[in-house]
Scaffold this motif. Sequence first.
Motif, short mmCIF file in Angstrom:
data_model
loop_
_atom_site.label_atom_id
_atom_site.label_comp_id
_atom_site.label_asym_id
_atom_site.label_seq_id
_atom_site.Cartn_x
_atom_site.Cartn_y
_atom_site.Cartn_z
N PRO A 2 0.83 -1.22 0.00
CA PRO A 2 0.00 0.00 0.00
C PRO A 2 0.85 1.26 0.00
O PRO A 2 2.03 1.24 0.37
CB PRO A 2 -0.80 -0.11 1.30
N ASN A 3 0.24 2.33 -0.42
CA ASN A 3 0.94 3.61 -0.45
C ASN A 3 1.23 4.09 0.96
O ASN A 3 0.41 3.96 1.86
CB ASN A 3 0.09 4.67 -1.17
N LYS A 4 2.39 4.68 1.14
CA LYS A 4 2.73 5.24 2.44
C LYS A 4 2.09 6.62 2.56
O LYS A 4 2.07 7.39 1.60
CB LYS A 4 4.25 5.37 2.59
N PRO A 5 1.56 6.95 3.75
CA PRO A 5 0.94 8.27 3.91
C PRO A 5 1.99 9.37 3.88
O PRO A 5 3.11 9.20 4.34
CB PRO A 5 0.27 8.20 5.27
N ASN A 6 1.61 10.49 3.32
CA ASN A 6 2.49 11.64 3.21
C ASN A 6 2.19 12.59 4.37
O ASN A 6 1.13 13.20 4.43
CB ASN A 6 2.29 12.34 1.87
N PHE A 7 3.12 12.72 5.32
CA PHE A 7 2.91 13.56 6.49
C PHE A 7 3.52 14.95 6.34
O PHE A 7 3.54 15.71 7.29
CB PHE A 7 3.47 12.89 7.74
N ASP A 8 4.00 15.29 5.18
CA ASP A 8 4.61 16.60 4.98
C ASP A 8 3.59 17.73 5.07
O ASP A 8 3.89 18.81 5.54
CB ASP A 8 5.31 16.67 3.63
N ASP A 9 2.36 17.48 4.63
CA ASP A 9 1.35 18.52 4.64
C ASP A 9 0.27 18.26 5.69
O ASP A 9 -0.86 18.70 5.58
CB ASP A 9 0.72 18.66 3.25
N PHE A 10 0.64 17.57 6.76
CA PHE A 10 -0.31 17.26 7.83
C PHE A 10 -0.65 18.54 8.61
O PHE A 10 0.22 19.32 8.98
CB PHE A 10 0.31 16.23 8.79
N GLU A 11 -1.94 18.75 8.84
CA GLU A 11 -2.39 19.91 9.60
C GLU A 11 -3.45 19.44 10.60
O GLU A 11 -4.50 18.93 10.21
CB GLU A 11 -2.98 20.94 8.65
N PRO A 12 -3.22 19.57 11.92
CA PRO A 12 -4.18 19.10 12.92
C PRO A 12 -5.38 20.04 13.01
O PRO A 12 -5.38 21.02 13.74
CB PRO A 12 -3.37 19.08 14.21
N LEU A 13 -6.44 19.73 12.28
CA LEU A 13 -7.60 20.61 12.21
C LEU A 13 -8.35 20.67 13.53
O LEU A 13 -8.86 21.73 13.91
CB LEU A 13 -8.53 20.14 11.09
N HIS A 14 -8.44 19.55 14.25
CA HIS A 14 -9.16 19.55 15.52
C HIS A 14 -8.44 20.42 16.55
O HIS A 14 -9.08 21.16 17.30
CB HIS A 14 -9.32 18.13 16.05
N LEU A 15 -7.13 20.36 16.58
CA LEU A 15 -6.38 21.20 17.51
C LEU A 15 -6.48 22.68 17.13
O LEU A 15 -6.54 23.55 17.99
CB LEU A 15 -4.92 20.78 17.55
#
Length: 58
Positions: A2-15
């Motif tokens: 499976p494709n690995k998730p890309n965490f470079d553009d991660f933004e914690p919307l709930h926080l």
Amino acid sequence: MPNKPNFDDFEPLHLKSANEKLDKHVLSAHVHKKTNDAYKKNVFKESLWHKILGLFKK
């Protein structure tokens, strides 16, 4: 595989939204402090013990 998730553009919307709500409540508490103090003096009568303590705090 499976494709690995890309965490470079991660933004914690709930926080982010929680911080905005917290800021709103903290800022409104400062705005309403004078009104709250007036309620404490007029609506909720201060006990004699608290008045005596207030004399020593000043």
